[in-house]
Design an enzyme around this catalytic site. Structure first.
Site, short mmCIF file in Angstrom:
data_model
loop_
_atom_site.label_atom_id
_atom_site.label_comp_id
_atom_site.label_asym_id
_atom_site.label_seq_id
_atom_site.Cartn_x
_atom_site.Cartn_y
_atom_site.Cartn_z
N HIS A 155 55.51 62.25 31.20
CA HIS A 155 56.07 62.98 32.35
C HIS A 155 56.38 62.02 33.51
O HIS A 155 57.43 62.11 34.13
CB HIS A 155 55.07 64.03 32.87
CG HIS A 155 54.77 65.15 31.90
ND1 HIS A 155 53.49 65.51 31.56
CD2 HIS A 155 55.59 66.00 31.24
CE1 HIS A 155 53.54 66.54 30.72
NE2 HIS A 155 54.79 66.85 30.50
N ARG A 206 61.77 64.26 23.51
CA ARG A 206 61.07 63.23 22.74
C ARG A 206 61.66 63.05 21.35
O ARG A 206 62.16 62.03 21.00
CB ARG A 206 59.58 63.56 22.63
CG ARG A 206 58.81 63.29 23.90
CD ARG A 206 57.49 63.96 23.87
NE ARG A 206 57.67 65.38 23.57
CZ ARG A 206 56.70 66.28 23.62
NH1 ARG A 206 55.50 65.92 23.93
NH2 ARG A 206 56.96 67.53 23.37
#
Ligand code: PNS
Length: 166
Positions: A18, A91
């Site tokens: 993050h 991702r």
């Protein structure tokens, strides 16, 4: 005109992945609002206040980053904050289906707000809040995958250190 992006999520807890997305986002946007969803229906390990505090400690305070809490529809919050975009990290292929659905629904709800996907750095590609929590719950070493404050809080939460040890 200042270009603001909303970076929404549960952040239960914030990971280095993050943090990486926020840093990358700041290369594109003037300002990023990290927006934690307050969702009583979702069972979270940390309270919203704990999650906010961990993000605040983990991010560079000098940068143009604000940490806020929202509820209701994300696009309504984005509009209220005058954001031009929603920022999401991507991702792997496994993220795609959910992200695609979320982005298209948000577009349907408000055509003015764009969703921008950024790739996390390769070293964070396998990290998610869930896998971190699972490893930490069994005493696995998660140092280097999450900010130090998160590592400490997880150990505390799962009883591997007490706050008195610090
Ligand atoms: O980190 P997460 O849990 O994958 O984040 C999901 C989040 C917070 C981005 C998403 O659940 C959300 O935006 N919720 C608010 C309600 C909403 O607007 N949902 C999307 C359209 S129905």
């Amino acid at each position: 005109m200042e270009r603001t992006a909303i970076y929404p999520g549960s952040f239960d807890p914030v990971t280095n992945g993050h943090v990486d997305i926020v840093e990358r986002g700041l290369k594109i946007f003037d300002r990023i609002i990290v927006a934690i969803l307050r969702n009583p229906a979702k069972k979270c390990l940390f309270t919203v206040e704990e999650r906010k505090e961990m993000i605040e400690t983990s991010l560079n305070r000098d940068s143009n980053v604000e940490i806020d809490v929202f509820d209701g529809l994300l696009v309504d919050y984005a509009k209220k904050r005058n954001a031009v975009a929603i920022l999401r990290g991507m991702r792997a292929v496994s993220d795609f289906e959910y992200e695609f659905q979320l982005a298209l629904m948000n577009r349907k709800l408000n055509r003015e707000i764009q969703t921008v996907f950024l790739m996390t750095g390769l070293r964070w590609i396998f990290i998610s809040s869930s896998i971190i929590k699972e490893a930490a719950s069994f005493g696995g070493n998660i140092n280097g995958m999450v900010p130090p404050v998160v590592s400490r809080k997880l150990k505390e939460k799962f009883g591997f250190i007490s706050s008195a040890d610090e």
